[in-house]
Scaffold this motif. Structure first.
Motif, short mmCIF file in Angstrom:
data_model
loop_
_atom_site.label_atom_id
_atom_site.label_comp_id
_atom_site.label_asym_id
_atom_site.label_seq_id
_atom_site.Cartn_x
_atom_site.Cartn_y
_atom_site.Cartn_z
N PRO A 2 1.68 -2.54 6.77
CA PRO A 2 1.68 -3.69 6.13
C PRO A 2 3.41 -4.29 6.29
CG PRO A 2 1.48 -1.88 4.63
CD PRO A 2 1.43 -1.34 5.91
N TRP A 26 2.29 -8.24 2.69
CA TRP A 26 1.02 -8.32 3.42
C TRP A 26 0.48 -7.47 4.26
CZ3 TRP A 26 5.49 -10.57 4.94
CH2 TRP A 26 5.69 -10.72 6.53
N SER A 27 -0.68 -7.20 4.36
CA SER A 27 -1.34 -6.60 5.25
C SER A 27 -2.89 -6.96 5.37
CB SER A 27 -1.36 -5.01 4.86
OG SER A 27 -2.02 -4.27 5.65
N GLY A 28 -3.43 -7.36 6.57
CA GLY A 28 -4.83 -7.63 6.51
C GLY A 28 -5.10 -8.65 5.96
N HIS A 29 -6.00 -8.49 4.87
CA HIS A 29 -6.59 -9.86 4.26
C HIS A 29 -5.79 -10.05 2.70
CE1 HIS A 29 -9.10 -6.24 3.07
NE2 HIS A 29 -9.01 -6.95 1.86
N GLU A 30 -4.75 -9.13 2.46
CA GLU A 30 -4.27 -9.06 1.24
C GLU A 30 -2.60 -9.34 1.33
OE1 GLU A 30 -5.45 -5.98 -1.74
OE2 GLU A 30 -5.51 -5.12 -0.07
N ARG A 78 -4.05 -13.44 6.48
CA ARG A 78 -4.16 -13.05 8.08
C ARG A 78 -3.23 -13.93 8.94
NH1 ARG A 78 -8.41 -9.90 8.62
NH2 ARG A 78 -10.12 -9.98 6.94
N GLN A 105 8.51 -3.58 8.07
CA GLN A 105 7.22 -2.85 7.65
C GLN A 105 7.35 -1.81 7.02
OE1 GLN A 105 5.80 -2.35 11.82
NE2 GLN A 105 4.28 -3.95 11.17
N GLU A 109 -0.02 3.03 1.95
CA GLU A 109 -1.27 2.82 2.08
C GLU A 109 -1.84 1.54 1.48
OE1 GLU A 109 -3.55 5.02 3.28
OE2 GLU A 109 -2.04 6.22 3.59
N GLN A 110 -2.92 0.83 2.14
CA GLN A 110 -3.30 -0.55 1.55
C GLN A 110 -3.39 -0.60 0.20
OE1 GLN A 110 -4.00 -2.92 4.07
NE2 GLN A 110 -4.78 -4.68 2.82
N ASP A 111 -4.03 0.47 -0.43
CA ASP A 111 -4.24 0.44 -2.11
C ASP A 111 -2.86 0.25 -2.75
OD1 ASP A 111 -6.80 0.61 -1.31
OD2 ASP A 111 -7.11 2.81 -1.75
N LEU A 113 -0.29 -1.62 -2.12
CA LEU A 113 0.40 -2.71 -1.82
C LEU A 113 1.26 -3.58 -3.10
CD1 LEU A 113 -1.23 -4.83 1.03
CD2 LEU A 113 0.95 -3.52 1.25
#
Lengths: 272, 256
Positions: A2, A26-30, A78, A105, A109-111, A113
């Motif tokens: 992220p 941000w990361s990926g689609h979030e 994105r 960065q 973990e994504q969860d 964020l």
């Protein structure tokens, strides 16, 4: 991994120091944005920035546009990896008022964020004592606005017990009048943030007590008209809290219902 | 919403309020007089000629003058002098003390629906001058009901700057090419609105175009002959703009 950016505000490209006002992660689609003035319902409160501008004239509408701009940026996460990053880079060249100087960065973990953005906001934005105080003022304003005292907003910002000369009672008396629909409501508000460092807390408490002592001694205000609106954990300063309670009504801004009902009572009591 | 008004028994769509520019400092009053006036400084971005845009300053001032003649919402600017000679100072659009952000790609549909006439005028204008660098060079207020601002800026890569060689740029302007492969408002503007702007462009006279392009002597690296050549090329392009756009209708205009 992220990415993150710190959002800074500077009312003047030369004279004003940038102040951290937000965090974008941000990361990926979030993407998560936490920024001063942007409420949970995405509405925007520009007052905080007007005070951070420290005398510089700034337009609320333009601040509103910037709020929408940052929110629009997060709607397309994105894009933040490439074009969005360039948009943020260009901020620094645009002459302000916002910029994103710090970036990097985060190893998480994504969860996590949403938690990370809260943590960064706490450490990077709310650690600033000026910002904290403005936040406290703004939370009080929100409560007052809820009970339709919105028109008093500007007065409340300066509610450090103004010293206003009053004919017949001498000069330098403590007097803080509120006017609401023809009703005159008198109260004096001091703000105390218990999450500040100890020196700042002591300073705020002693200022409040000194002012209230004088007002009570001269019978300008009753104890019920002396109000401390506090934030943060007062347990570390229990003695100070007791002293304040001996001279004033102490309200916790986190207790919105209690604070609101107190001011409603004041209003009702003073109604013609 | 724009404030429409009545004239000669008809409802007229109100023109846009001119954008405001950022005042940095208000200085002392200018002295006694019938009007109240003060010196001030405005925020601006200086544009210089460089290797990539050797005619950038000329392109900027010509595009500004053309835009103003056509009532296209381009941000104002002025010529000024620096150590490097004449430069173009593009004024910063905003309100007191603050500049507006550049429009984001994700905001473009909202901008196009909020400012349909202005977006259409910009499409027609950019095709006329061959502005291949519109991208996000645009300021528009979209979330404040009381603030209506739409202003495009940065025209250095247009006119004589379409190609590296100004002669090639002129040749392309004289061709039937659309010149643009991308524009932020392609697909977002209505045919009717674009047609109105194209008709206005077609009505430009030779004199009007020359007044925008020709300065009577060489301007930085742009000779008088080249200025006249540009005016001629633009005149031809203005007259066939409708046909050029019609040939690329699927790309340019919003589907009904």
């Amino acid at each position: 991994m992220p990415g993150y950016r710190l959002i800074q505000f500077s009312a003047h490209p030369v004279y004003a120091s940038p102040v951290n006002v937000g965090v974008l992660v941000w990361s990926g689609h979030e993407a998560y944005l936490k920024m001063l003035g942007i409420e949970d319902d995405a509405s925007f409160r520009p007052h905080l920035y007007l005070h951070l501008a420290m005398g510089q004239q700034v337009a609320e509408e333009v601040l509103q546009e910037w709020s929408a701009w940052f929110q629009a940026l997060t709607e397309d996460p994105r894009r933040l990896d490439e074009e969005g990053r360039r948009d943020l880079d260009r901020l620094a060249e645009s002459g302000g008022p916002f910029s994103c100087a710090n970036h990097g960065q985060i190893d998480c973990e994504q969860d996590d964020l949403s938690l990370v953005v809260e943590d960064l906001f706490q450490k990077c934005v709310l650690n600033n004592s000026t910002v904290r105080r403005l936040m406290l003022q703004d939370r009080l304003l929100q409560i007052l606005e809820e009970i339709e005292l919105a028109g008093l907003a500007d007065t409340v910002i300066d509610a450090e017990l103004e010293l206003v000369p009053k004919k017949g009672l001498g000069t330098g008396l403590l007097y803080f009048p509120w006017f609401y629909r023809g009703d005159k409501v008198k109260a004096a508000i001091k703000l105390v943030d218990f999450d500040q460092d100890a020196v700042m807390v002591v300073q705020q408490v002693s200022e409040a007590m000194g002012a209230f002592d004088m007002a009570l001694e001269r019978k300008i205000l009753t104890r019920e008209e002396c109000v401390v609106v506090a934030s943060g954990d007062a347990s570390q300063f229990s003695q100070y809290a007791k002293w304040l309670q001996s001279r004033a009504i102490v309200l916790d801004v986190a207790d919105r219902i209690g604070t609101r009902s107190f001011f409603l009572q004041v209003l009702t009591k003073n109604a013609l | 919403m724009p404030n429409n008004y009545f004239r000669d028994g008809e409802v007229k769509v109100s023109p846009m309020q001119p954008p405001t520019y950022v005042v940095r400092r208000i200085l002392r009053k200018t002295g006694s007089g019938a009007t109240v006036s003060s010196y001030c400084t405005l925020d601006a971005i200086l544009k210089f000629d460089c290797e990539e845009t050797p005619c950038g300053v000329y392109n900027e001032i010509v595009a500004l003058k053309l835009g103003q003649v056509l009532n296209v919402p381009v941000a104002s600017g002025v010529l000024t002098n620096t150590m490097d000679g004449q430069t173009f100072a593009s004024l910063q659009v905003g309100s007191p003390g603050l500049t507006l952000p550049d429009v984001l790609e994700s905001q473009l549909p909202l901008v196009a629906s909020t400012y349909p006439r202005e977006a259409a005028a910009l499409v027609a204008f950019d095709v006329l001058i061959g502005n291949i660098d519109r991208n996000n060079n645009l300021k528009a207020a979209v979330s404040s009901p009381h603030l209506r601002t739409f202003a495009a800026f940065d025209h250095g890569v247009s006119l004589l700057g379409i190609e590296d060689d100004p002669e090639q740029s002129l040749a392309r302007l004289e061709s039937d090419d659309l010149l643009l492969t991308f524009h932020p408002f392609f697909g977002l503007v209505a045919k009717v609105a674009v047609d109105v702007s194209v008709q206005r462009i077609a009505k430009l006279t030779k004199d009007q175009i020359e007044e925008c392009c020709v300065f009577g002597k060489a301007f930085r690296g742009v000779s008088l002959a080249r200025q006249l050549h540009l005016a001629s090329a633009l005149q031809k392009r203005a007259s066939k703009l409708s046909a050029i756009l019609a040939a690329h209708e699927n790309l340019v205009r919003a589907q009904a």
